[in-house]
Write a protein that holds these residues in place. Structure first.
Motif, PDB file in Angstrom:
ATOM      1  N   GLY A  67       2.947   1.252   6.731  1.00 26.85           N
ATOM      2  CA  GLY A  67       3.412   0.085   6.007  1.00 26.85           C
ATOM      3  C   GLY A  67       4.834  -0.261   6.406  1.00 26.85           C
ATOM      4  O   GLY A  67       5.408   0.334   7.333  1.00 26.85           O
ATOM      5  N   PRO A  68       5.441  -1.184   5.695  1.00 27.12           N
ATOM      6  CA  PRO A  68       6.823  -1.562   6.013  1.00 27.12           C
ATOM      7  C   PRO A  68       7.783  -0.428   5.698  1.00 27.12           C
ATOM      8  O   PRO A  68       7.484   0.446   4.872  1.00 27.12           O
ATOM      9  CB  PRO A  68       7.067  -2.769   5.097  1.00 27.12           C
ATOM     10  CG  PRO A  68       6.127  -2.570   3.954  1.00 27.12           C
ATOM     11  CD  PRO A  68       4.910  -1.934   4.549  1.00 27.12           C
ATOM     12  N   PRO A  69       8.940  -0.390   6.333  1.00 27.85           N
ATOM     13  CA  PRO A  69       9.930   0.653   6.015  1.00 27.85           C
ATOM     14  C   PRO A  69      10.456   0.475   4.599  1.00 27.85           C
ATOM     15  O   PRO A  69      10.429  -0.626   4.053  1.00 27.85           O
ATOM     16  CB  PRO A  69      11.023   0.421   7.057  1.00 27.85           C
ATOM     17  CG  PRO A  69      10.890  -1.015   7.452  1.00 27.85           C
ATOM     18  CD  PRO A  69       9.428  -1.316   7.375  1.00 27.85           C
ATOM     19  N   GLY A  70      10.933   1.565   4.007  1.00 29.99           N
ATOM     20  CA  GLY A  70      11.487   1.431   2.662  1.00 29.99           C
ATOM     21  C   GLY A  70      11.369   2.666   1.800  1.00 29.99           C
ATOM     22  O   GLY A  70      11.709   2.630   0.616  1.00 29.99           O
ATOM     23  N   HIS A 249       3.756  -0.233  -1.494  1.00 27.77           N
ATOM     24  CA  HIS A 249       3.654   0.471  -0.226  1.00 27.77           C
ATOM     25  C   HIS A 249       4.379   1.818  -0.282  1.00 27.77           C
ATOM     26  O   HIS A 249       4.093   2.702   0.530  1.00 27.77           O
ATOM     27  CB  HIS A 249       4.268  -0.373   0.895  1.00 27.77           C
ATOM     28  CG  HIS A 249       3.401  -1.503   1.348  1.00 27.77           C
ATOM     29  ND1 HIS A 249       2.225  -1.316   2.026  1.00 27.77           N
ATOM     30  CD2 HIS A 249       3.546  -2.853   1.211  1.00 27.77           C
ATOM     31  CE1 HIS A 249       1.677  -2.486   2.309  1.00 27.77           C
ATOM     32  NE2 HIS A 249       2.453  -3.433   1.837  1.00 27.77           N
ATOM     33  N   HIS A 250       5.320   1.945  -1.221  1.00 26.83           N
ATOM     34  CA  HIS A 250       6.163   3.145  -1.264  1.00 26.83           C
ATOM     35  C   HIS A 250       6.032   3.884  -2.594  1.00 26.83           C
ATOM     36  O   HIS A 250       6.995   4.460  -3.102  1.00 26.83           O
ATOM     37  CB  HIS A 250       7.611   2.759  -0.971  1.00 26.83           C
ATOM     38  CG  HIS A 250       7.759   2.058   0.339  1.00 26.83           C
ATOM     39  ND1 HIS A 250       8.012   0.706   0.446  1.00 26.83           N
ATOM     40  CD2 HIS A 250       7.628   2.514   1.612  1.00 26.83           C
ATOM     41  CE1 HIS A 250       8.057   0.361   1.725  1.00 26.83           C
ATOM     42  NE2 HIS A 250       7.835   1.438   2.452  1.00 26.83           N
ATOM     43  N   ASP A 251       4.824   3.846  -3.147  1.00 24.86           N
ATOM     44  CA  ASP A 251       4.511   4.618  -4.351  1.00 24.86           C
ATOM     45  C   ASP A 251       4.502   6.093  -3.975  1.00 24.86           C
ATOM     46  O   ASP A 251       3.756   6.513  -3.092  1.00 24.86           O
ATOM     47  CB  ASP A 251       3.148   4.183  -4.898  1.00 24.86           C
ATOM     48  CG  ASP A 251       2.859   4.736  -6.279  1.00 24.86           C
ATOM     49  OD1 ASP A 251       3.148   5.921  -6.514  1.00 24.86           O
ATOM     50  OD2 ASP A 251       2.336   3.986  -7.117  1.00 24.86           O
ATOM     51  N   ASN A 252       5.306   6.888  -4.647  1.00 21.22           N
ATOM     52  CA  ASN A 252       5.420   8.306  -4.330  1.00 21.22           C
ATOM     53  C   ASN A 252       4.350   9.172  -4.977  1.00 21.22           C
ATOM     54  O   ASN A 252       4.312  10.387  -4.769  1.00 21.22           O
ATOM     55  CB  ASN A 252       6.801   8.839  -4.727  1.00 21.22           C
ATOM     56  CG  ASN A 252       7.180   8.490  -6.157  1.00 21.22           C
ATOM     57  OD1 ASN A 252       7.135   7.320  -6.553  1.00 21.22           O
ATOM     58  ND2 ASN A 252       7.576   9.476  -6.934  1.00 21.22           N
ATOM     59  N   ILE A 253       3.437   8.567  -5.739  1.00 13.99           N
ATOM     60  CA  ILE A 253       2.374   9.315  -6.389  1.00 13.99           C
ATOM     61  C   ILE A 253       0.990   8.845  -5.947  1.00 13.99           C
ATOM     62  O   ILE A 253       0.094   9.662  -5.695  1.00 13.99           O
ATOM     63  CB  ILE A 253       2.477   9.206  -7.934  1.00 13.99           C
ATOM     64  CG1 ILE A 253       3.827   9.748  -8.415  1.00 13.99           C
ATOM     65  CG2 ILE A 253       1.334   9.954  -8.616  1.00 13.99           C
ATOM     66  CD1 ILE A 253       4.052  11.219  -8.140  1.00 13.99           C
TER      67      ILE A 253
END
Length: 307
Positions: A67-70, A249-253
């Protein structure tokens, strides 16, 4: 129950901080020793959250196109919110009354996720109420029970809220596991007064991170678990069409991002640089929720004006 458990955890951490500061006082003045001990506790907490992000990135990279960076950009707010939820909101700020604005536009029921209680909705509840929505929430108890049991609680709370407010349909906004509990409610009580469901970071297709959880509900959230397969088999397309999914895109779970999206959902929003707990606090997510609530409850507003 969850509040008392987290109060005990908080007091245990406070004791460890006190003991650490006492040990450090042999080399530092006591204010410096206390500050160093507190910083150490924060660093350990941040490291645990960072490990969750690292695992999520690894799973995302293995699961398909990147996905996109972030990932790094999402971490600071997630660390702050996890600290606030764990040491303040869940143990001490979970008791808040139903929000009843003078001229209500509709009724909203908030459903929390795994390992939490209604305290995680602090600030979100007043944000909704300030925009004219009746807001209520519930605690899913006991915390490690099965999701079907949580679903029965959601259905009962939705019915109670509809009866109390006079609104025939309630919109549920659910975070993480709360979305699965609401889908379970629709399966076991299709007549429940739940009009639509907005899910935030819900593991509709399971999450690998559930391996670190405890209890029957954690096992049910594993990818391709028998419970998830049964839920998907039992659901009709009409249920998915009542759902609106919000994912990051950046869900840590819950990762990769497609695990938080329900096929056939009425609408979806995918954001970037937003962690799991931060979904309810993101400005873009809130703008989307405000827009969708206005659209979903437009018929009620017309009927109210006509009356």
């Amino acid at each position: 129950m969850m509040a008392w458990a987290m109060r005990g955890f908080t007091l245990g951490v406070a004791l460890l901080v006190a003991l650490t500061s006492w040990a450090l006082s042999a080399w530092l003045p006591w204010p410096g020793a206390l500050l160093a001990a507190l910083l150490l506790a924060v660093v350990i907490h941040a490291a645990v959250v960072a490990l969750g992000f690292a695992l999520a990135r690894l799973l995302t990279d293995r699961g398909g196109p990147a996905g996109p960076p972030g990932w790094l950009a999402a971490m600071p707010k997630e660390i702050y919110l996890s600290l606030r939820n764990m040491y303040l909101d869940i143990p001490w700020r979970h008791r808040w009354p139903i929000r009843m604005p003078a001229r209500a536009r509709g009724a909203v029921l908030l459903v929390h996720g795994y390992g939490c209680n209604r305290g995680i909705w602090r600030d979100f509840d007043t944000w909704l109420a300030a925009r004219g929505w009746i807001v209520a929430a519930l605690d899913l108890e006991p915390p490690r029970a099965d999701i079907d049991g949580f679903g029965a609680q959601v259905a009962a709370e939705a019915a109670a809220l509809a009866l109390r407010t006079g609104h025939p349909r309630v919109t549920v906004i659910a975070h993480s596991m709360g979305g699965l509990a609401t889908r379970a409610a629709l399966r076991m009580a299709p007549g429940a007064p739940i009009g639509h469901v907005i899910t935030l970071g819900t593991p509709h297709r399971g999450t690998w991170h559930a391996r670190f959880g405890r209890g029957e509900c954690a096992a049910q959230m594993l990818p391709d678990s028998p419970w998830l397969c049964d839920l998907q088999t039992a659901e009709t397309p009409a249920v998915a069409s009542r759902c609106i999914c919000i994912a990051s895109h950046h869900d840590n779970i819950v990762c990769p991002v497609d695990r938080a999206l329900l096929p056939g959902a009425a609408a979806s929003l995918v954001v970037a640089r937003v962690g799991h707990m931060a979904l309810a606090h993101d400005a873009g997510v809130r703008a989307f929720i405000e827009e969708r609530l206005a659209a979903l409850h437009a018929p009620e507003a017309v009927e109210s004006d006509a009356a």
